[in-house]
Design a protein around this motif. Structure first.
Motif, PDB file in Angstrom:
ATOM      1  N   SER A 133      14.138 -32.392  -4.141  1.00 31.55           N
ATOM      2  CA  SER A 133      13.178 -32.902  -3.190  1.00 31.55           C
ATOM      3  C   SER A 133      12.572 -34.480  -3.614  1.00 31.55           C
ATOM      4  N   HIS A 134      12.285 -35.227  -2.667  1.00 31.00           N
ATOM      5  CA  HIS A 134      11.742 -36.529  -3.052  1.00 31.00           C
ATOM      6  C   HIS A 134      10.257 -36.363  -2.576  1.00 31.00           C
ATOM      7  N   PRO A 135       9.370 -36.760  -3.771  1.00 30.45           N
ATOM      8  CA  PRO A 135       7.907 -36.399  -3.358  1.00 30.45           C
ATOM      9  C   PRO A 135       7.705 -37.125  -2.105  1.00 30.45           C
ATOM     10  N   HIS A 162      10.986 -48.763  -6.017  1.00 35.03           N
ATOM     11  CA  HIS A 162      11.141 -48.482  -4.493  1.00 35.03           C
ATOM     12  C   HIS A 162      11.137 -47.072  -4.331  1.00 35.03           C
ATOM     13  N   ARG A 163       9.986 -46.250  -4.973  1.00 29.86           N
ATOM     14  CA  ARG A 163       9.973 -44.959  -4.895  1.00 29.86           C
ATOM     15  C   ARG A 163       8.990 -44.530  -3.628  1.00 29.86           C
ATOM     16  N   GLY A 164       8.093 -45.302  -3.351  1.00 30.25           N
ATOM     17  CA  GLY A 164       7.372 -45.038  -2.094  1.00 30.25           C
ATOM     18  C   GLY A 164       6.083 -44.073  -2.328  1.00 30.25           C
ATOM     19  N   GLY A 179      20.938 -30.707  -1.550  1.00 32.07           N
ATOM     20  CA  GLY A 179      21.251 -31.958  -0.841  1.00 32.07           C
ATOM     21  C   GLY A 179      20.472 -33.013  -1.748  1.00 32.07           C
ATOM     22  N   GLN A 180      20.590 -34.248  -1.649  1.00 29.05           N
ATOM     23  CA  GLN A 180      19.981 -35.262  -2.516  1.00 29.05           C
ATOM     24  C   GLN A 180      18.772 -35.343  -2.156  1.00 29.05           C
ATOM     25  N   ASN A 181      18.310 -34.761  -0.912  1.00 29.92           N
ATOM     26  CA  ASN A 181      16.788 -35.041  -0.532  1.00 29.92           C
ATOM     27  C   ASN A 181      16.601 -33.897   0.677  1.00 29.92           C
ATOM     28  N   GLY A 213      23.941 -37.176   1.134  1.00 30.97           N
ATOM     29  CA  GLY A 213      23.743 -38.601   1.273  1.00 30.97           C
ATOM     30  C   GLY A 213      22.220 -38.904   1.150  1.00 30.97           C
ATOM     31  N   CYS A 214      21.652 -40.228   1.027  1.00 28.40           N
ATOM     32  CA  CYS A 214      20.352 -40.427   1.032  1.00 28.40           C
ATOM     33  C   CYS A 214      20.142 -41.762   1.814  1.00 28.40           C
ATOM     34  N   ASP A 215      19.019 -41.822   2.289  1.00 29.16           N
ATOM     35  CA  ASP A 215      18.503 -43.180   2.853  1.00 29.16           C
ATOM     36  C   ASP A 215      17.424 -43.874   2.122  1.00 29.16           C
ATOM     37  N   HIS A 216      17.064 -43.522   0.970  1.00 26.43           N
ATOM     38  CA  HIS A 216      15.834 -44.030   0.180  1.00 26.43           C
ATOM     39  C   HIS A 216      16.175 -45.313  -0.346  1.00 26.43           C
ATOM     40  N   PHE A 217      17.649 -45.421  -1.009  1.00 22.77           N
ATOM     41  CA  PHE A 217      17.826 -46.539  -1.872  1.00 22.77           C
ATOM     42  C   PHE A 217      16.729 -46.964  -2.862  1.00 22.77           C
ATOM     43  N   CYS A 218      16.541 -46.049  -3.747  1.00 22.07           N
ATOM     44  CA  CYS A 218      15.611 -46.279  -5.027  1.00 22.07           C
ATOM     45  C   CYS A 218      16.415 -47.423  -5.509  1.00 22.07           C
ATOM     46  N   SER A 219      15.753 -48.186  -6.272  1.00 18.87           N
ATOM     47  CA  SER A 219      16.507 -49.630  -6.911  1.00 18.87           C
ATOM     48  C   SER A 219      17.349 -49.295  -7.902  1.00 18.87           C
ATOM     49  N   PHE A 220      17.302 -48.115  -8.747  1.00 16.43           N
ATOM     50  CA  PHE A 220      17.993 -47.640  -9.751  1.00 16.43           C
ATOM     51  C   PHE A 220      19.074 -46.682  -9.404  1.00 16.43           C
ATOM     52  N   CYS A 221      19.502 -46.331  -7.900  1.00 15.16           N
ATOM     53  CA  CYS A 221      20.390 -45.321  -7.773  1.00 15.16           C
ATOM     54  C   CYS A 221      21.587 -45.603  -6.951  1.00 15.16           C
ATOM     55  N   ILE A 222      22.683 -45.015  -7.365  1.00  8.81           N
ATOM     56  CA  ILE A 222      23.825 -45.453  -6.776  1.00  8.81           C
ATOM     57  C   ILE A 222      24.243 -44.503  -5.629  1.00  8.81           C
ATOM     58  N   VAL A 223      23.450 -43.428  -5.405  1.00  6.83           N
ATOM     59  CA  VAL A 223      23.777 -42.422  -4.625  1.00  6.83           C
ATOM     60  C   VAL A 223      23.977 -42.809  -3.089  1.00  6.83           C
ATOM     61  N   PRO A 224      23.095 -43.621  -2.532  1.00  5.66           N
ATOM     62  CA  PRO A 224      23.041 -44.080  -1.280  1.00  5.66           C
ATOM     63  C   PRO A 224      24.688 -44.702  -0.903  1.00  5.66           C
ATOM     64  N   TYR A 225      24.980 -45.508  -2.012  1.00  4.84           N
ATOM     65  CA  TYR A 225      26.230 -46.328  -2.072  1.00  4.84           C
ATOM     66  C   TYR A 225      27.512 -45.178  -2.058  1.00  4.84           C
TER      67      TYR A 225
HETATM   68 FE1  SF4 Z   1      18.190 -41.210  -2.834  1.00  5.24          FE
HETATM   69 FE2  SF4 Z   1      17.037 -39.773  -5.215  1.00  5.24          FE
HETATM   70 FE3  SF4 Z   1      18.905 -41.696  -5.451  1.00  5.24          FE
HETATM   71 FE4  SF4 Z   1      16.136 -42.364  -4.478  1.00  5.24          FE
HETATM   72  S1  SF4 Z   1      17.045 -41.351  -6.598  1.00  5.24           S
HETATM   73  S2  SF4 Z   1      18.183 -43.137  -3.769  1.00  5.24           S
HETATM   74  S3  SF4 Z   1      15.849 -40.422  -3.259  1.00  5.24           S
HETATM   75  S4  SF4 Z   1      19.322 -39.992  -4.396  1.00  5.24           S
END
Ligand code: SF4
Ligand code: SAM
Length: 438
Positions: free
Chosen positions: A236-238, A275-277, A199-201, A155-167
């Motif tokens: 890893s997320h930077p 929304h990469r931070g 892991g996703q992150n 899972g992932c809590d980052h919610f990058c605006s392009f990414c479906i993973v958290p959903y």
């Molecule tokens: Fe999470 Fe990586 Fe997707 Fe961003 S790109 S929402 S960090 S899985």
């Protein structure tokens, strides 16, 4: 014994999910087959991060339709596409029996039973609050593996605006440290030499849990396990790359000199919209710190071209970041709008021909850099973990350096699973040629 055939598309997480599904099914008297026609159960396990894998589900289902008509094969779809589409998949594909969501893997034997005994069509896409989906029976000796994935979080809590993973994978959830350490000890006991923590992150591992190990501490515990020779991790997320993790590369002897650190774009404006931070500058600082701690570290990354509103000058910033970092390798993608994500609703979507043109420019630049990085290794001796027969020649074996580069060299199959010194004699764009140092 019954037979199960699994077709996997997507990332390492999906590969590991398939491996765990196989182990669960072994307990329910299913053996793996590589031949769909022999199978009593066919599973298609895919990710939906980019559009293509999603199309593959439907074309794979089409291929297996005939098998369903001729014999009573049970067919299931698992993974992110299953999670995302849920019951719609059952409605669209009348011969599909099972939809297994990303957090329902542990239910697989029970779901198969329901289809088999009661003739029900089942859809399991509820999110599992207890994290049972992360657990699976341990692998048994004899699968002949010297490398193994170990999922440590999902899972992932980052919610990058392009990414479906958290959903489709839900929020970040880490496995307890002792459980991971015990699993790695078990793997060492059955001959595994290299583990890749997944892991996703992963560098957010353990975050926010009282008394739980953080990622650098987990790595230290694994570094102490005898029998394990190499440790890797991805992704890893930077933003979460801590100083502790950076230092681990200089302190832990088994941690391989390689990090996959996706940057996605070199433009601060686009990074903000993603929304990469982090910014281009702070990404470059992290790279500098990594190289200070471990000068020989190989750095690879993911990058997206054609994100909505990406102008020539933004793309120029991406090329500039690549020129500054000189990545060992790069996984590059055309932006693909994912339903339900914020970026899919942005109005300034790019034309495909622009995305394609940028992708080609970027890939040819990286190809050159990758080859030059390989050429630097000519004449050096590298430690290679031998993985098996090379695809190119029956007389060659293949393996990887600690920095994760593929090396082929003349050698017997009895080298498989062992670490060997190999002198690099020739660099190619995708691999290296070596000679065993006797
Ligand atoms: Fe999470 Fe990586 Fe997707 Fe961003 S790109 S929402 S960090 S899985
Ligand atoms: N968690 C990792 C991170 O943020 O660094 C990345 C995991 S993601 C599943 C794998 C890669 O897929 C991303 O790094 C990104 O480059 C790519 N990706 C994700 N969504 C995408 C999209 N909508 N279009 C194109 N590529 C995408």
């Amino acid at each position: 014994m019954k037979r199960v055939y699994i077709e996997t598309y997507g990332c390492q997480m999906n590969e590991d999910d398939s491996e765990r599904m196989l182990r669960l099914l072994e307990g329910a008297q299913y053996l793996e087959t590589q031949e769909p026609r022999e199978a009593n159960l066919i599973l298609i396990n895919t990710c939906s991060v980019r559009e293509k894998p999603e199309h593959k589900v439907y074309s794979a289902l089409g291929r297996f339709k005939r098998l369903k008509e001729n014999q009573k094969t049970i067919i299931g779809v698992a993974g992110c596409v299953a999670q995302q589409e849920g019951k719609r998949l059952l409605d669209r594909v009348p011969y599909l029996d099972m939809v297994i969501g990303t957090q329902a893997i542990h239910l697989l034997p029970e779901l198969v039973q329901r289809v088999q005994n009661k003739g029900q069509r089942v859809c399991a896409t509820e999110l599992d609050r207890e994290g049972k989906y992360l657990i699976a029976p341990r692998p048994q000796k004899g699968r002949g593996k010297m490398k193994s994935y170990v999922t440590i979080m999902q899972g992932c809590d980052h919610f990058c605006s392009f990414c479906i993973v958290p959903y489709v994978r839900g929020r970040e959830r880490s496995r307890p440290g002792e459980e991971v350490v015990e699993e790695v000890k078990h793997l060492a006991g059955i001959g595994v030499k290299e583990v890749c923590l997944l892991g996703q992150n992963v560098n957010a591992y353990g975050k926010g849990k009282n008394g739980e190990l953080d990622f650098p501490s987990l790595l230290r515990h694994i570094d102490e396990i005898s029998g394990i020779e190499r440790i890797r991790f991805t992704t890893s997320h930077p933003e979460d790359l801590s100083d502790g993790l950076t230092q681990s590369f200089s302190e832990l002897s088994k941690l391989c000199e390689h990090i996959h650190l996706p940057f996605q774009s070199g433009s601060d404006r686009i990074l903000k919209r993603m929304h990469r931070g982090y910014t281009k500058g702070s990404y470059l600082e992290r790279v500098d710190r990594l190289r200070e701690a471990c000068p020989s570290i190989a750095i690879t990354a993911d990058v997206i071209v054609g994100f909505p509103g990406e102008e020539d000058k933004d793309f120029g910033e991406t090329l500039d970041l690549m020129a500054q970092v000189r990545f060992d390798d790069l996984f590059s993608f055309k932006y693909s709008p994912r339903k339900g994500t914020r970026a899919a609703q942005f109005e300034d979507q790019m034309e495909d021909n622009v995305k394609q043109e940028r992708l080609s420019i970027l890939q040819s630049m990286q190809k050159e850099i990758t080859l030059q990085k390989h050429q630097i290794l000519e004449g050096t001796t590298q430690e290679i973990l031998v993985e098996g027969r090379s695809k190119q020649s029956d007389r060659d074996v293949t393996g990887r350096t600690r920095s994760n580069k593929i090396v082929n060299f003349k050698g017997d199959l009895n080298l498989v699973g062992s670490l060997n010194p190999v002198r690099i004699v020739k660099a190619f764009p995708h691999s290296l040629r070596g000679e065993l140092v006797e």
